[in-house]
Design an enzyme around this catalytic site. Structure first.
Site, PDB file in Angstrom:
ATOM      1  NE  ARG A   1      -3.843   2.246   0.498  1.00  0.00           N
ATOM      2  CZ  ARG A   1      -3.842   3.588   0.384  1.00  0.00           C
ATOM      3  NH1 ARG A   1      -2.746   4.334   0.133  1.00  0.00           N
ATOM      4  NH2 ARG A   1      -5.064   4.252   0.730  1.00  0.00           N
TER       5      ARG A   1
ATOM      6  NE  ARG B   1      -3.937  -2.431   2.224  1.00  0.00           N
ATOM      7  CZ  ARG B   1      -4.473  -1.623   1.870  1.00  0.00           C
ATOM      8  NH1 ARG B   1      -5.143  -1.914   0.532  1.00  0.00           N
ATOM      9  NH2 ARG B   1      -5.070  -0.561   2.684  1.00  0.00           N
TER      10      ARG B   1
ATOM     11  CD  GLU C   1     -11.535   2.162  -2.466  1.00  0.00           C
ATOM     12  OE1 GLU C   1     -11.661   0.965  -2.750  1.00  0.00           O
ATOM     13  OE2 GLU C   1     -10.416   2.655  -2.049  1.00  0.00           O
TER      14      GLU C   1
END
Length: 228
Positions: A25, A72, A33
């Site tokens: 990330r 992440r 999104e």
């Protein structure tokens, strides 16, 4: 390397320090999104990242945290091997997190303690917003009514697509740690200069204490900054 969306990658490590996860990330940025509810400009941001990164060798730079709440790896992504002491010009030209902001494909979202480049990122976002690049151009075209999750703020957690607000999920007060001004104890906003306004930061409805150097409390002076 595969691109999941505008700010998330799946990588294959080739060397260096071990990664806690192959899913990475990008630190300090949030793109609209494309999974679930597709947000305006999200598909474009994902294509922009895919065009620049898919199949490419990149260098990953860690800040303080290893991972986010989803496991992440949190990293800055460089298109060139980063110098030991990067200058603003190095970041502007070689770091993909910064390039996303400069092109208007992402907005700043800050989660202490990972604030190494926070001041630069705010500056780059302001540059893109003033030039009406990318998602900022969509906002201008809609008379400032463009969707708040994609243009007016960051996210409650990276990738959530909602305005980030002060509250139970926010980090603990940070004082001046990492350059955060103590007038905004529940979020991380750097002290001036530069002078920031609500369009430059990813937070909404956060606590403000005197002297409020950025004047984010507004005209009502009710102790709440950048109210929705």
């Amino acid at each position: 390397m595969d691109v999941i969306d505008g700010d998330t990658l799946e990588v294959e490590p080739l060397g260096g320090a071990p990664l806690p996860s192959t899913r990475v990330r990008l630190i300090g940025v949030n793109t609209p999104e494309v999974h679930g509810e597709v947000e305006p400009y999200g598909p474009h941001a994902a294509r922009f990242t895919r065009r620049h990164l898919a199949g490419r060798v990149v260098w990953l730079e860690k800040d303080v945290s290893e991972t986010d709440r989803y496991g992440r790896a949190l990293r800055y992504v460089w298109l060139v091997e980063p110098p030991e002491r990067p200058t603003p010009a190095h970041v502007r030209e070689g770091m993909f997190n910064a390039i996303l902001l400069l092109e208007g494909s992402a907005q700043v979202v800050t989660y202490p303690p990972d604030v190494r480049y926070a001041d630069l990122f705010v500056r780059f976002q302001r540059e893109a917003r003033e030039a009406e690049r990318g998602l900022w151009g969509l906002r201008a075209a809609s008379g400032g009514r463009y969707g708040a999750g994609a243009a007016d703020g960051g996210s409650s957690q990276p990738g959530s697509g909602a305005i980030r607000t002060a509250g139970a999920r926010d980090p603990a007060p940070v004082g001046r740690r990492g350059g955060c001004d103590p007038a905004y104890p529940d979020v991380c906003i750097p002290s001036p200069p530069p002078d920031l306004d609500c369009g430059d930061i990813p937070y909404r409805d956060f606590r403000v204490l005197p002297p409020d150097p950025h004047r984010l409390d507004g005209w009502d002076r009710d102790g709440v900054g950048c109210e929705r």
